[in-house]
Design an enzyme around this catalytic site. Sequence first.
Site, PDB file in Angstrom:
ATOM      1  N   SER A  23       0.809  -1.048  -0.075  1.00  0.00           N
ATOM      2  CA  SER A  23       0.030  -0.050  -0.148  1.00  0.00           C
ATOM      3  C   SER A  23       0.896   1.005   0.078  1.00  0.00           C
ATOM      4  O   SER A  23       2.100   1.399   0.520  1.00  0.00           O
ATOM      5  CB  SER A  23      -0.871   0.076   1.187  1.00  0.00           C
ATOM      6  OG  SER A  23      -0.084   0.198   2.336  1.00  0.00           O
ATOM      7  N   LYS A  92       0.127  -1.729  15.268  1.00  0.00           N
ATOM      8  CA  LYS A  92      -1.484  -1.803  15.185  1.00  0.00           C
ATOM      9  C   LYS A  92      -1.827  -3.279  14.634  1.00  0.00           C
ATOM     10  O   LYS A  92      -2.829  -3.687  14.933  1.00  0.00           O
ATOM     11  CB  LYS A  92      -2.114  -0.815  14.823  1.00  0.00           C
ATOM     12  CG  LYS A  92      -3.433  -0.939  14.574  1.00  0.00           C
ATOM     13  CD  LYS A  92      -3.910   0.524  14.380  1.00  0.00           C
ATOM     14  CE  LYS A  92      -5.263   0.503  13.368  1.00  0.00           C
ATOM     15  NZ  LYS A  92      -5.889   1.786  13.368  1.00  0.00           N
ATOM     16  N   ASP A  93      -1.278  -3.429  13.407  1.00  0.00           N
ATOM     17  CA  ASP A  93      -1.721  -4.531  12.693  1.00  0.00           C
ATOM     18  C   ASP A  93      -1.160  -6.011  12.938  1.00  0.00           C
ATOM     19  O   ASP A  93      -1.445  -7.080  12.339  1.00  0.00           O
ATOM     20  CB  ASP A  93      -1.342  -4.418  11.004  1.00  0.00           C
ATOM     21  CG  ASP A  93      -2.094  -3.277  10.545  1.00  0.00           C
ATOM     22  OD1 ASP A  93      -3.156  -2.670  11.057  1.00  0.00           O
ATOM     23  OD2 ASP A  93      -1.798  -2.496   9.750  1.00  0.00           O
ATOM     24  N   SER A 143     -14.073   0.043  12.035  1.00  0.00           N
ATOM     25  CA  SER A 143     -13.318  -0.260  13.428  1.00  0.00           C
ATOM     26  C   SER A 143     -14.518  -0.375  14.432  1.00  0.00           C
ATOM     27  O   SER A 143     -15.100   0.928  14.793  1.00  0.00           O
ATOM     28  CB  SER A 143     -12.400   0.681  13.683  1.00  0.00           C
ATOM     29  OG  SER A 143     -12.201   0.732  14.944  1.00  0.00           O
ATOM     30  N   ARG A 145     -13.952  -0.854  17.487  1.00  0.00           N
ATOM     31  CA  ARG A 145     -13.431  -0.126  18.459  1.00  0.00           C
ATOM     32  C   ARG A 145     -13.812   1.484  18.031  1.00  0.00           C
ATOM     33  O   ARG A 145     -14.172   2.240  19.441  1.00  0.00           O
ATOM     34  CB  ARG A 145     -11.900  -0.102  18.680  1.00  0.00           C
ATOM     35  CG  ARG A 145     -11.265   0.832  19.591  1.00  0.00           C
ATOM     36  CD  ARG A 145      -9.677   0.632  19.470  1.00  0.00           C
ATOM     37  NE  ARG A 145      -9.188   1.497  18.070  1.00  0.00           N
ATOM     38  CZ  ARG A 145      -9.215   2.480  17.701  1.00  0.00           C
ATOM     39  NH1 ARG A 145      -9.351   3.364  18.538  1.00  0.00           N
ATOM     40  NH2 ARG A 145      -8.840   2.764  16.541  1.00  0.00           N
ATOM     41  N   ARG A 146     -13.626   2.239  17.145  1.00  0.00           N
ATOM     42  CA  ARG A 146     -14.180   3.368  17.203  1.00  0.00           C
ATOM     43  C   ARG A 146     -15.558   3.640  17.086  1.00  0.00           C
ATOM     44  O   ARG A 146     -16.189   4.366  17.917  1.00  0.00           O
ATOM     45  CB  ARG A 146     -13.475   4.149  15.708  1.00  0.00           C
ATOM     46  CG  ARG A 146     -11.855   4.125  15.756  1.00  0.00           C
ATOM     47  CD  ARG A 146     -11.496   4.334  14.015  1.00  0.00           C
ATOM     48  NE  ARG A 146     -10.199   4.658  14.347  1.00  0.00           N
ATOM     49  CZ  ARG A 146      -9.023   4.110  13.436  1.00  0.00           C
ATOM     50  NH1 ARG A 146      -9.581   3.684  12.099  1.00  0.00           N
ATOM     51  NH2 ARG A 146      -7.801   4.320  13.368  1.00  0.00           N
ATOM     52  N   ARG A 163     -13.936   0.793   4.078  1.00  0.00           N
ATOM     53  CA  ARG A 163     -12.388  -0.062   3.924  1.00  0.00           C
ATOM     54  C   ARG A 163     -11.857   0.776   2.817  1.00  0.00           C
ATOM     55  O   ARG A 163     -12.181   1.359   2.059  1.00  0.00           O
ATOM     56  CB  ARG A 163     -12.911  -1.368   3.297  1.00  0.00           C
ATOM     57  CG  ARG A 163     -13.575  -2.423   4.671  1.00  0.00           C
ATOM     58  CD  ARG A 163     -12.531  -2.886   5.652  1.00  0.00           C
ATOM     59  NE  ARG A 163     -12.008  -3.961   5.115  1.00  0.00           N
ATOM     60  CZ  ARG A 163     -12.158  -5.168   4.635  1.00  0.00           C
ATOM     61  NH1 ARG A 163     -13.208  -5.511   5.299  1.00  0.00           N
ATOM     62  NH2 ARG A 163     -11.426  -5.989   4.422  1.00  0.00           N
ATOM     63  N   GLY A 164     -10.492   0.001   2.797  1.00  0.00           N
ATOM     64  CA  GLY A 164      -9.643   0.603   1.545  1.00  0.00           C
ATOM     65  C   GLY A 164      -8.262   1.525   2.234  1.00  0.00           C
ATOM     66  O   GLY A 164      -8.304   1.571   3.333  1.00  0.00           O
ATOM     67  N   ASN A 165      -7.169   1.442   1.340  1.00  0.00           N
ATOM     68  CA  ASN A 165      -6.411   2.473   1.643  1.00  0.00           C
ATOM     69  C   ASN A 165      -6.690   3.657   2.022  1.00  0.00           C
ATOM     70  O   ASN A 165      -7.946   4.224   1.756  1.00  0.00           O
ATOM     71  CB  ASN A 165      -5.043   2.450   0.617  1.00  0.00           C
ATOM     72  CG  ASN A 165      -4.580   1.149   0.496  1.00  0.00           C
ATOM     73  OD1 ASN A 165      -4.571   0.175   0.967  1.00  0.00           O
ATOM     74  ND2 ASN A 165      -4.396   0.929  -0.855  1.00  0.00           N
ATOM     75  N   THR A 168      -8.232   5.716  -0.795  1.00  0.00           N
ATOM     76  CA  THR A 168      -9.553   5.309  -1.156  1.00  0.00           C
ATOM     77  C   THR A 168     -10.661   5.909  -0.049  1.00  0.00           C
ATOM     78  O   THR A 168     -11.749   6.274  -0.371  1.00  0.00           O
ATOM     79  CB  THR A 168      -9.384   3.888  -0.998  1.00  0.00           C
ATOM     80  OG1 THR A 168      -8.566   3.314  -1.839  1.00  0.00           O
ATOM     81  CG2 THR A 168     -10.672   3.363  -1.549  1.00  0.00           C
ATOM     82  N   ARG A 169     -10.352   5.899   1.033  1.00  0.00           N
ATOM     83  CA  ARG A 169     -11.109   6.355   2.244  1.00  0.00           C
ATOM     84  C   ARG A 169     -11.330   7.565   2.097  1.00  0.00           C
ATOM     85  O   ARG A 169     -12.392   8.273   2.261  1.00  0.00           O
ATOM     86  CB  ARG A 169     -10.723   5.982   3.709  1.00  0.00           C
ATOM     87  CG  ARG A 169     -10.628   4.287   3.852  1.00  0.00           C
ATOM     88  CD  ARG A 169     -10.396   4.364   5.551  1.00  0.00           C
ATOM     89  NE  ARG A 169      -9.681   2.931   5.405  1.00  0.00           N
ATOM     90  CZ  ARG A 169      -9.467   2.367   6.598  1.00  0.00           C
ATOM     91  NH1 ARG A 169     -10.154   2.890   7.824  1.00  0.00           N
ATOM     92  NH2 ARG A 169      -8.716   1.071   6.664  1.00  0.00           N
ATOM     93  N   CYS A 260      -9.396 -14.208  20.791  1.00  0.00           N
ATOM     94  CA  CYS A 260     -10.253 -13.803  19.846  1.00  0.00           C
ATOM     95  C   CYS A 260      -9.941 -12.146  19.852  1.00  0.00           C
ATOM     96  O   CYS A 260      -9.950 -11.922  20.831  1.00  0.00           O
ATOM     97  CB  CYS A 260     -11.807 -14.116  20.360  1.00  0.00           C
ATOM     98  SG  CYS A 260     -12.823 -13.315  19.337  1.00  0.00           S
TER      99      CYS A 260
HETATM  100  N1  LIG Z   1      -5.195  -1.373   9.004  1.00  0.00           N
HETATM  101  C1  LIG Z   1      -5.242  -0.089   9.249  1.00  0.00           C
HETATM  102  C2  LIG Z   1      -3.910   0.654   9.678  1.00  0.00           C
HETATM  103  N2  LIG Z   1      -3.143  -0.023  10.234  1.00  0.00           N
HETATM  104  C3  LIG Z   1      -2.323   1.157  10.798  1.00  0.00           C
HETATM  105  C4  LIG Z   1      -2.892   2.335  10.484  1.00  0.00           C
HETATM  106  C5  LIG Z   1      -2.513   3.640  10.673  1.00  0.00           C
HETATM  107  C6  LIG Z   1      -0.949   3.754  10.949  1.00  0.00           C
HETATM  108  C7  LIG Z   1      -0.372   3.499  12.272  1.00  0.00           C
HETATM  109  O1  LIG Z   1      -1.327   3.313  13.479  1.00  0.00           O
HETATM  110  O2  LIG Z   1       0.724   3.327  12.431  1.00  0.00           O
HETATM  111  C8  LIG Z   1      -4.089   2.075   9.689  1.00  0.00           C
HETATM  112  C9  LIG Z   1      -5.077   3.165   9.093  1.00  0.00           C
HETATM  113  C10 LIG Z   1      -6.029   3.733  10.171  1.00  0.00           C
HETATM  114  O3  LIG Z   1      -6.277   2.952  11.169  1.00  0.00           O
HETATM  115  O4  LIG Z   1      -6.208   4.813  10.013  1.00  0.00           O
END
Ligand SMILES: NCc1[nH]cc(CCC(=O)O)c1CC(=O)O
Length: 350
Positions: A23, A92-93, A143, A145-146, A163-165, A168-169, A260
């Site tokens: 991405s 975070k991922d 999300s 969470r959000r 969704r999307g990069n 895109t969002r 989970c």
């Molecule tokens: N999978 C989404 C994701 N993973 C990390 C980030 C943001 C960059 C970061 O947290 O370092 C994002 C996009 C978002 O949540 O807006």
Amino acid sequence: MSSTHNNTEGSEPFTIRIGTRRSPLALKQVDLVIAELQKVHKDITFEVCPIATMGDRDKTTPLPELGKGLWTNELEAQLGAKQVDFVVHCCKDMPTTLPEGCQLGCIMEREDPRDVVIFKKAHGDKYEKLGDLPQGAVVGTSSVRRAAQLRRNYPGLVFRDVRGNIDTRLRKVDDEEYDCIILAAAGLLRMGLGGRIAQYLDSSTEGGGMLHAVGQGALALEVREGDEKVLGILKTLEDTPTMMACFAERSLMRTLEGGCSVPVACETKWVEEESDEGTKKKLRIRALVVSLDGSEAVEGERIEEVASLAQADSLGKRLAQELVERGAQKILDAINQVRAGPGAVKVGDA
Ligand SMILES: NCc1[nH]cc(CCC(=O)O)c1CC(=O)O
């Protein structure tokens, strides 16, 4: 006689291969990492090896159905097969438990970890903050969470998937039926898109705060377990306070999730605390477990001295245990029950 180039490594120049998603944000992040490494390791050649992960390829299946590691599994497979020497991830991922043979090499200095609000361009400067939006306004976020946190404080708002990069969002908020979207500040700032940020959200936001995702805003470098050569090269990039904070956050998550993914939000901050012995830097961690509809939540906070990754780990774990004792388990069980049943419920962070 062949001449040997005298470099900082004290050996022949060599190449290091870096695994990454493809991405635009992921590639930008790798550029930032290479720029930092190149300052110290002038004679190493860094080669970028981008691939698409499951999360990149499948843009419609709800995130939890794609399972854990949807942004990382293929990259770790490449690492294990020695096709790459280390991988750059958004912390975070990354799942909180890494596969056998993989190790978190270092975590770099954190970008702003907060979530932010981006309004539709056509709204001009009509709105400055979420609280300005009228009843029924549409907020884009995939999300839980959000959405769950915002539902608590802004019951009039409507939440829709997006969704999307990042690009895109942003296109979707401008062109489709969203009034605003919520994104991580970090991605926007790294992409030079900070100008789109209208409001920063954190635990002290007036009108309704929000805690960020575990690891948000930090870059994590993953290596093969015990690869001392690569670990040594990456060490110069480590930001120890960020790494400790992220270890506390990941330990909190690991203790809560029990196999989970769940909507867990947190906020860590290094704070000065006055005592008889003078001022001390301590790590404060706030956390929240919230039900999917936002109707129930358990919150907590701990402040402790943290001088090692192990102490950071136990801080996160203790807060998780405290939340469980105070009722978080009931929320988690309810979510796991829905997850186990028919129909998908999204609880991953997007
Ligand atoms: N999978 C989404 C994701 N993973 C990390 C980030 C943001 C960059 C970061 O947290 O370092 C994002 C996009 C978002 O949540 O807006």
